[in-house]
Scaffold this active site. Structure first.
Site, PDB file in Angstrom:
ATOM      1  N   HIS A 129      -2.477   0.846   7.327  1.00 13.28           N
ATOM      2  CA  HIS A 129      -2.632   1.382   5.604  1.00 13.28           C
ATOM      3  C   HIS A 129      -2.288   2.604   5.500  1.00 13.28           C
ATOM      4  O   HIS A 129      -1.820   3.159   6.010  1.00 13.28           O
ATOM      5  CB  HIS A 129      -4.170   0.947   5.114  1.00 13.28           C
ATOM      6  N   CYS A 144       0.507  -1.258  -0.020  1.00 18.86           N
ATOM      7  CA  CYS A 144       0.326  -0.475  -0.097  1.00 18.86           C
ATOM      8  C   CYS A 144       1.277   1.480  -0.365  1.00 18.86           C
ATOM      9  O   CYS A 144       0.145   2.487  -0.830  1.00 18.86           O
ATOM     10  CB  CYS A 144      -0.778   0.189   1.108  1.00 18.86           C
ATOM     11  N   ASP A 177      -7.927   5.876  -2.694  1.00 17.67           N
ATOM     12  CA  ASP A 177      -6.613   4.635  -2.407  1.00 17.67           C
ATOM     13  C   ASP A 177      -6.619   3.696  -3.461  1.00 17.67           C
ATOM     14  O   ASP A 177      -7.583   2.712  -3.984  1.00 17.67           O
ATOM     15  CB  ASP A 177      -7.398   3.708  -0.753  1.00 17.67           C
TER      16      ASP A 177
END
Length: 674
Positions: free
Chosen positions: A458, A414, A474
């Site tokens: 995250h 991520c 995202d």
């Protein structure tokens, strides 16, 4: 030897209890002990054991004094490394251990016991989980047994334990009453901060940092919503906002760090947003950090929480214990509709000559797509149009990190995708920043709360758009939509990530339905402990007192306490044999008469002058079906009424007499008498 001197001799009974309690008191404090303290405590314990078995004599005073001086000097040298509070705890532990081998009379034992209670209290201040609460309650009982052994030398070890724990049980109602009614005051002084290892997220992040957290099965925090919790894809728990980028690491800007550093001298930094909030409470696990967790534009009115300008929550004090706070989140609220020019420049800034290929790609997006929203959508689609992969073990990158990831490796986590997207947004002229926190949560159906673990850490991007403020993007959701829609476990194997380094994690029980149910039940108990005991604040106190007393006044509380303490005192006094209540009925006789009354209904009447043995003969002739049972019943009755029995024997006979009565009554009622 005088009589008073004999009374002061420590019995072997007490010495045995002291050996047990020494280990029980010090074991929970193992993580506070320095190696030197641990060594001295070990020497003292072994020496005291040698005294107990008669192999060594008591140490001379000069040796104990020398050990005390050496301990003090050693602590003075290491206090700067372990922190003042840990230094003081070690000093108390060493005093406890040295007094332990120096004991010569009962007065010394009482001192050791009192210091033991103090060490137990210190342990509870530092460790407040339900496991430690049960464990320390048990240790308190053992410490009480030492006191009992001083005054009851004639009883066995088991009886001493029974008395000691009985005393502890008798004190629990009073403790519960004081817990309920004592006012919840803010701390009168601040306990010095301990030097402890920080866990969880960091205020700077590079490509590999989040990956390390995905190998941790530790609990980060729990959240309970006033309504149904949002879906997994909406659970973006913001913790940190990174605005500075040096080509390899994202860090917080100095302006926000200055605000954080000055929190002891400030209050909330922004107004509460307007609108309908999502309300929930969070119990953060100890992290030895300050940052807290909230969804979107989060706001908290709790004391000790700072609402930072970047819409994060920040604890004024290090979170070194479980910390519960209440949050209102406004998912529809536009964060910073207008952007300060300084903040705009800050979130457009990129290092020179870094990632030229990515910069060129961003420029092409800007040239072809002048509208910011359309451009950002195209950038997001770029990750699906190219063969990118989502992996916890991405290949290494060189100095041009984002170029290597975006054009060569095409595999990352991520942070890789969020960093690349943030870089591209800035390079195309849009203010952007990297946000780290947690995504998702495990829902506990029975208790109705979410558990968020470290492996759910995250990173994502926030881009500022005219009239919309900071908007979340995202890019990970484009590569691995299951990760966001269903959670971390929907995409990765637990055994290859957070369970890899956690062989004893309870999360391994998820594979077994029954054991997993047990895990969730235990987690629920711990959660309720955190909410109702550790989180028992003035508002919860007022709610309970209102249910008990109606309108809460000082007079009602005083009367309530007086009545409760009187009742508790009477129960304790009765239990200790200080007061007695006259019993009108002889239970044994009344039971026997009850049986005679049952038989009378069946036609066998006992004359008042008739003895139990004679009546038994009549019953045996009249009812052969219960002859044997009634003979036993009569035998127990005669023994209880007319024979001298020891306390143990009497207790056992009463039990047999009662059982026989129930058996006979059942047969008579069913008509099985012939």
């Amino acid at each position: 030897m005088t009589h008073s001197s004999q009374e002061e001799i420590i019995s072997r009974h007490s010495l045995l209890w002291l050996l047990i309690v020494n280990i029980a008191v010090l074991a929970p404090l193992y993580d506070k002990l320095t190696p030197w303290s641990l060594g001295i405590c070990g020497i003292c314990l072994v020496w005291r054991f040698g005294i107990f078995i008669g192999k060594v004599a008591k140490p001379p005073r000069y040796l104990v004094t020398a050990l005390a001086i050496a301990s003090a000097i050693t602590l003075a040298l290491v206090t700067s490394e372990i922190g003042l509070l840990n230094g003081l705890i070690n000093l108390l532990i060493l005093g406890y251990a040295l007094k332990y081998i120096e004991m010569r009379n009962r007065r010394d034992v009482r001192t050791v016991v009192l210091v033991g209670y103090f060490l137990i209290a210190i342990t509870f201040i530092d460790q407040q989980s339900i496991f430690y609460a049960v464990n320390l309650t048990f240790v308190t009982g053992i410490n009480t047994c030492v006191l009992v052994s001083l005054y009851r030398e004639d009883v066995k070890l088991k009886e001493t334990a029974r008395i000691g724990f009985k005393l502890l049980l008798q004190s629990l109602p009073l403790a519960a009453l004081l817990f309920l009614v004592l006012p919840r005051l803010p701390p009168l002084w601040m306990v010095p901060q301990q030097k402890s290892t920080q866990t969880g997220l960091s205020d700077e992040v590079s490509f590999g940092d989040i990956t390390e957290l995905t190998r941790s099965a530790a609990l980060a925090f729990r959240a309970e919503f006033s309504m149904s919790p949002p879906s997994n894809q909406q659970l973006y728990w913001r913790a940190l906002v990174m605005e500075d980028y040096d080509g390899s690491r994202w860090t917080q800007n100095s302006s926000i760090k200055d605000i954080e550093d000055n929190t002891p001298f400030t209050t909330s930094r922004r107004q509460q947003p307007e609108g309908s909030p999502i309300q929930y409470s969070v119990i953060a696990e100890p992290s030895n950090q300050h940052w807290l967790f909230g969804l979107d534009a989060a706001f908290s009115s709790d004391i000790g929480i700072i609402n930072l300008p970047d819409y994060r929550l920040y604890s004024a004090r290090t979170v070194d214990q479980k910390f519960q706070y209440h949050v209102d989140s406004y998912p529809q609220y536009a964060m910073d509709k207008t952007l300060d020019p300084t903040v705009r420049l800050l979130n457009l800034r990129l290092p020179d000559d870094i990632n030229p290929r990515t910069f060129e790609l961003a420029q092409s997006f800007k040239k072809d797509l002048p509208d910011p929203t359309t451009r950002l959508r195209a950038m997001m689609r770029y990750f699906t149009e190219q063969p990118y992969f989502y992996t916890l073990t991405p290949p290494r990158v060189g100095p041009q990190q984002i170029d290597d990831f975006l054009f060569e490796n095409k595999a990352g986590f991520c942070v890789h995708y969020a960093s690349a997207f943030t870089f591209m947004a800035r390079a195309s002229g849009l203010p952007a920043r990297l946000v780290t926190g947690y995504q998702g949560g495990e829902f506990n159906q029975s208790a109705g709360y979410l558990s968020i673990y470290q492996y759910m850490a995250h990173a994502w991007t926030e881009v500022w758009i005219e009239n919309r403020g900071w908007v979340r993007y995202d890019p990970t959701a484009m590569i691995a939509p299951e990760r966001v829609l269903e959670g971390f476990d929907a995409y990765f194997q637990a055994q290859e990530s957070y369970l890899l380094d956690s062989p004893f994690s309870p999360l391994r029980l998820r594979e077994f339905p029954l054991l997993n149910e047990l895990r969730l039940t235990l987690a629920s108990i711990d959660y309720y402990w955190s909410v109702w005991v550790l989180g028992f604040d003035s508002s919860k106190q007022e709610q309970i007192l209102q249910k008990l007393l109606g309108e809460v006044t000082q007079q009602k509380i005083a009367i309530f306490m007086l009545v409760s303490i009187t009742f508790i005192g009477l129960v304790i006094a009765y239990s200790a044999g200080l007061i007695h209540f006259h019993r009108d009925k002889d239970r044994v006789a009344s039971t026997y008469l009850h049986m005679c009354h049952l038989l009378e209904k069946k036609g066998v009447i006992r004359d008042k002058q008739q003895g139990p043995t004679d009546f038994c003969s009549i019953v045996e002739d009249a009812f052969p079906g219960i002859a044997t049972d009634f003979r036993r019943f009569t035998h127990y009755y005669v023994a209880l009424k007319y024979q001298p029995l020891s306390s143990h024997r009497r207790k056992k006979t009463v039990k047999l007499f009662s059982n026989q009565f129930r058996k006979l009554r059942l047969k008579i009622l069913k008509g099985k008498t012939s």
